[in-house]
Design a protein around this motif. Structure first.
Motif, PDB file in Angstrom:
ATOM      1  N   CYS A 140       0.809  -1.228   0.000  1.00 27.52           N
ATOM      2  CA  CYS A 140       0.000   0.000   0.000  1.00 27.52           C
ATOM      3  C   CYS A 140       0.838   1.272   0.000  1.00 27.52           C
ATOM      4  N   LEU A 141       2.162   1.120   0.142  1.00 26.13           N
ATOM      5  CA  LEU A 141       3.025   2.300   0.221  1.00 26.13           C
ATOM      6  C   LEU A 141       2.901   3.136  -1.034  1.00 26.13           C
ATOM      7  N   ARG A 142       2.853   2.448  -2.171  1.00 23.49           N
ATOM      8  CA  ARG A 142       2.772   3.130  -3.456  1.00 23.49           C
ATOM      9  C   ARG A 142       2.119   2.152  -4.424  1.00 23.49           C
ATOM     10  N   LEU A 143       0.821   2.213  -4.497  1.00 20.00           N
ATOM     11  CA  LEU A 143       0.107   1.255  -5.346  1.00 20.00           C
ATOM     12  C   LEU A 143       0.387   1.575  -6.817  1.00 20.00           C
ATOM     13  N   PRO A 144       0.813   0.559  -7.617  1.00 23.61           N
ATOM     14  CA  PRO A 144       1.088   0.846  -9.036  1.00 23.61           C
ATOM     15  C   PRO A 144      -0.204   1.072  -9.817  1.00 23.61           C
ATOM     16  N   GLY A 145      -0.070   1.601 -11.028  1.00 23.65           N
ATOM     17  CA  GLY A 145      -1.225   1.799 -11.893  1.00 23.65           C
ATOM     18  C   GLY A 145      -1.656   0.498 -12.544  1.00 23.65           C
ATOM     19  N   ILE A 146      -2.854   0.489 -13.159  1.00 24.51           N
ATOM     20  CA  ILE A 146      -3.306  -0.734 -13.839  1.00 24.51           C
ATOM     21  C   ILE A 146      -2.431  -1.020 -15.062  1.00 24.51           C
ATOM     22  N   ASP A 147      -1.664  -0.004 -15.509  1.00 26.40           N
ATOM     23  CA  ASP A 147      -0.750  -0.177 -16.638  1.00 26.40           C
ATOM     24  C   ASP A 147       0.623  -0.687 -16.197  1.00 26.40           C
ATOM     25  N   GLY A 148       0.781  -0.945 -14.882  1.00 26.52           N
ATOM     26  CA  GLY A 148       2.055  -1.437 -14.372  1.00 26.52           C
ATOM     27  C   GLY A 148       3.042  -0.335 -14.039  1.00 26.52           C
ATOM     28  N   LYS A 149       2.688   0.939 -14.330  1.00 24.79           N
ATOM     29  CA  LYS A 149       3.582   2.058 -13.980  1.00 24.79           C
ATOM     30  C   LYS A 149       3.685   2.167 -12.461  1.00 24.79           C
ATOM     31  N   ALA A 150       4.818   2.727 -12.003  1.00 23.76           N
ATOM     32  CA  ALA A 150       5.169   2.687 -10.579  1.00 23.76           C
ATOM     33  C   ALA A 150       4.085   3.238  -9.655  1.00 23.76           C
ATOM     34  N   LYS A 151       3.299   4.223 -10.094  1.00 22.24           N
ATOM     35  CA  LYS A 151       2.337   4.822  -9.169  1.00 22.24           C
ATOM     36  C   LYS A 151       0.999   5.035  -9.859  1.00 22.24           C
ATOM     37  N   MET A 152      -0.054   4.582  -9.199  1.00 22.30           N
ATOM     38  CA  MET A 152      -1.381   4.954  -9.677  1.00 22.30           C
ATOM     39  C   MET A 152      -1.535   6.433  -9.373  1.00 22.30           C
ATOM     40  N   SER A 153      -1.837   7.224 -10.403  1.00 27.10           N
ATOM     41  CA  SER A 153      -1.899   8.661 -10.195  1.00 27.10           C
ATOM     42  C   SER A 153      -2.949   9.278 -11.095  1.00 27.10           C
ATOM     43  N   LYS A 154      -3.707  10.206 -10.494  1.00 25.79           N
ATOM     44  CA  LYS A 154      -4.746  10.910 -11.259  1.00 25.79           C
ATOM     45  C   LYS A 154      -4.147  11.502 -12.528  1.00 25.79           C
ATOM     46  N   SER A 155      -2.917  12.019 -12.413  1.00 26.40           N
ATOM     47  CA  SER A 155      -2.304  12.690 -13.555  1.00 26.40           C
ATOM     48  C   SER A 155      -1.870  11.712 -14.647  1.00 26.40           C
ATOM     49  N   LEU A 156      -1.768  10.428 -14.329  1.00 24.14           N
ATOM     50  CA  LEU A 156      -1.297   9.462 -15.331  1.00 24.14           C
ATOM     51  C   LEU A 156      -2.437   8.678 -15.987  1.00 24.14           C
ATOM     52  N   GLY A 157      -3.640   8.822 -15.453  1.00 22.60           N
ATOM     53  CA  GLY A 157      -4.792   8.148 -16.070  1.00 22.60           C
ATOM     54  C   GLY A 157      -4.711   6.628 -16.022  1.00 22.60           C
ATOM     55  N   ASN A 158      -4.144   6.081 -14.953  1.00 21.69           N
ATOM     56  CA  ASN A 158      -4.032   4.619 -14.845  1.00 21.69           C
ATOM     57  C   ASN A 158      -4.707   4.121 -13.564  1.00 21.69           C
ATOM     58  N   CYS A 159      -5.888   4.678 -13.311  1.00 15.83           N
ATOM     59  CA  CYS A 159      -6.520   4.509 -11.997  1.00 15.83           C
ATOM     60  C   CYS A 159      -7.792   3.687 -12.031  1.00 15.83           C
ATOM     61  N   ILE A 160      -8.054   3.032 -10.908  1.00 18.61           N
ATOM     62  CA  ILE A 160      -9.401   2.543 -10.615  1.00 18.61           C
ATOM     63  C   ILE A 160      -9.951   3.514  -9.569  1.00 18.61           C
ATOM     64  N   TYR A 161     -11.001   4.243  -9.948  1.00 15.31           N
ATOM     65  CA  TYR A 161     -11.551   5.260  -9.053  1.00 15.31           C
ATOM     66  C   TYR A 161     -12.543   4.650  -8.073  1.00 15.31           C
ATOM     67  N   LEU A 162     -12.632   5.271  -6.904  1.00 17.74           N
ATOM     68  CA  LEU A 162     -13.589   4.805  -5.895  1.00 17.74           C
ATOM     69  C   LEU A 162     -15.018   4.943  -6.407  1.00 17.74           C
ATOM     70  N   SER A 163     -15.216   5.859  -7.347  1.00 20.79           N
ATOM     71  CA  SER A 163     -16.561   6.093  -7.878  1.00 20.79           C
ATOM     72  C   SER A 163     -16.845   5.289  -9.143  1.00 20.79           C
ATOM     73  N   ASP A 164     -15.888   4.477  -9.617  1.00 27.33           N
ATOM     74  CA  ASP A 164     -16.135   3.682 -10.831  1.00 27.33           C
ATOM     75  C   ASP A 164     -17.309   2.723 -10.621  1.00 27.33           C
ATOM     76  N   GLU A 165     -18.116   2.578 -11.679  1.00 32.72           N
ATOM     77  CA  GLU A 165     -19.214   1.608 -11.636  1.00 32.72           C
ATOM     78  C   GLU A 165     -18.628   0.191 -11.686  1.00 32.72           C
ATOM     79  N   ALA A 166     -19.427  -0.781 -11.231  1.00 28.97           N
ATOM     80  CA  ALA A 166     -18.973  -2.186 -11.166  1.00 28.97           C
ATOM     81  C   ALA A 166     -18.399  -2.655 -12.517  1.00 28.97           C
ATOM     82  N   ASP A 167     -19.082  -2.257 -13.581  1.00 26.85           N
ATOM     83  CA  ASP A 167     -18.667  -2.699 -14.902  1.00 26.85           C
ATOM     84  C   ASP A 167     -17.309  -2.123 -15.321  1.00 26.85           C
ATOM     85  N   GLU A 168     -17.103  -0.846 -14.989  1.00 22.75           N
ATOM     86  CA  GLU A 168     -15.807  -0.219 -15.306  1.00 22.75           C
ATOM     87  C   GLU A 168     -14.689  -0.903 -14.529  1.00 22.75           C
ATOM     88  N   ILE A 169     -14.953  -1.215 -13.267  1.00 24.83           N
ATOM     89  CA  ILE A 169     -13.928  -1.873 -12.452  1.00 24.83           C
ATOM     90  C   ILE A 169     -13.553  -3.209 -13.097  1.00 24.83           C
TER      91      ILE A 169
END
Ligand code: ATP
Ligand code: MG
Length: 347
Positions: free
Chosen positions: A190-219
């Motif tokens: 949990c120190l630094r969760l990677p992005g779904i693309d495997g990049k070192a950090k899940m980050s809003k600025s990198l667009g590699n996120c699973i958002y807390l508000s994502d619908e079940a289907d998007e997840i």
């Protein structure tokens, strides 16, 4: 001594599962532990503007998004003061005084600042405000006399810089500011969760996120498209779990009861990892399991968020009240600071 928490997020986007495991989940646990006398949670709009000066509408829109994410995760305004940074102008004044206690080369050496400059391609065109944000963060922390700051690992250099400012201030002007302690997640993943693309950090600025508000289907779609071990081509091939984002997410989210519920062929994560490592376990099966785990965790958060989305008037009222309370506390600290610095001329 009063036990006080200060932490926050930049309103640059909706919050994602990296924020959740890196900081939010811990905040909720600390909030409910009863061990803290005061808890301040800041939506850092002024800080977000340091690298989004030309996009004020983006920052403005995301204030409510971040507030909704907080409430959805279980931050309780009865126990925690949620406030907007720019509504507490005392923070700006503190920043201005602290700037005199930090050298340019010291900020330049800050590894997080370095990494973020590179990530944003700022190089020779760094906005001064962005460059100084570690100093403004020290103002945020000290204004509330925070003793504990629960954040993700990327914030460690910021906390070190803050502690230096505290020591310097107290040495020069006399014991005034409180020395804060960082609280990092105890789970390595949990120190630094990677992005779904495997990049070192899940980050809003990198667009590699699973958002807390994502619908079940998007997840589900995001999980099924996740980067895994690129050399694990056929089911029978041996696979790597180290550095494999699917397994890092499982490390972060899955609990033994998830196996009983969704994958009873295995007792626990160690067994699953061992099977993947020796070969014979396909990525699709592991991803389906991860999807079930995430749906179980995020479903209730999304439902609570929906409730608050329908009550945004109340959320804004809560932010206004929180900002007033926060301002009163910061004003007390500023008074002490001005006194210590001998700039309290008229009593
Ligand atoms: P930005 O790209 O705008 O900087 P961000 O996604 O990095 O956004 P912040 O608002 O800067 O989010 O960070 C908020 C908090 O969440 C900080 O405590 C940070 O350490 C933590 N955090 C952010 N991303 C992650 C992650 N991928 N894993 C763990 N913690 C994270
Ligand atoms: Mg960040």
């Amino acid at each position: 001594m009063n036990q006080v928490i200060l932490t926050g997020d930049r309103p640059t986007g909706r919050l994602h599962v990296g924020h959740y495991v890196g900081s939010l989940e811990r905040r909720v646990r600390l909030q409910n532990s009863g061990e803290f006398d005061e808890i301040y949670i800041m939506i850092a709009d002024a800080q977000a503007l340091t690298d989004n000066a030309e996009h004020p509408e983006k920052v403005r829109q995301n204030i409510i998004q971040v507030a909704l994410d907080y409430l959805a995760c279980g931050i309780d305004p009865e126990k925690s003061t949620i406030f907007i940074q720019s509504m507490v102008p005392e923070l700006t004044e503190l920043t201005f005084y602290y700037m005199n206690l930090v050298t340019v080369s010291r900020v330049q050496r800050n590894p997080t600042v370095k990494a973020e400059i590179q990530m944003r391609n700022f190089e020779a065109s760094i906005p001064v405000g962005f460059f100084c944000y570690p100093i403004s963060q020290a103002a945020d922390i000290t204004a509330f006399r925070a003793t504990a700051v629960p954040v993700g690992e990327d914030q460690l250099p910021m906390l070190e810089q803050c502690k230096e400012i505290v020591h310097k201030f107290n040495t020069v002007y006399g014991e005034t500011l409180t020395d804060p302690q960082i609280i990092l997640p105890d789970n390595q993943a949990c120190l630094r969760l990677p992005g779904i693309d495997g990049k070192a950090k899940m980050s809003k600025s990198l667009g590699n996120c699973i958002y807390l508000s994502d619908e079940a289907d998007e997840i589900r779609k995001k999980v099924m498209s996740m980067f895994t071990d690129p050399n694990h081509l056929r089911v029978e091939d041996p696979g790597k779990v180290d550095g494999n984002p699917v397994f890092i997410y499982l490390d972060a989210f899955c609990r033994p009861e998830h196996f009983q519920e969704f994958l009873p062929d295995y007792q626990n994560l160690d067994e699953l990892k061992a099977h993947y490592t020796r070969g014979g376990l396909g990525d699709v099966k592991v991803k389906k399991f991860l999807n079930n785990v995430l749906q179980a965790e995020l479903g209730p958060i999304r439902e609570r968020r929906k409730y608050w989305e329908a009550h945004t008037d109340e959320v804004y009222a809560m932010l206004k009240e929180g900002s007033e309370r926060a301002r009163a506390k910061a004003a007390e600290t500023l008074r002490d600071v001005r006194h210590a610095m001998q700039i309290d001329y008229f009593g």
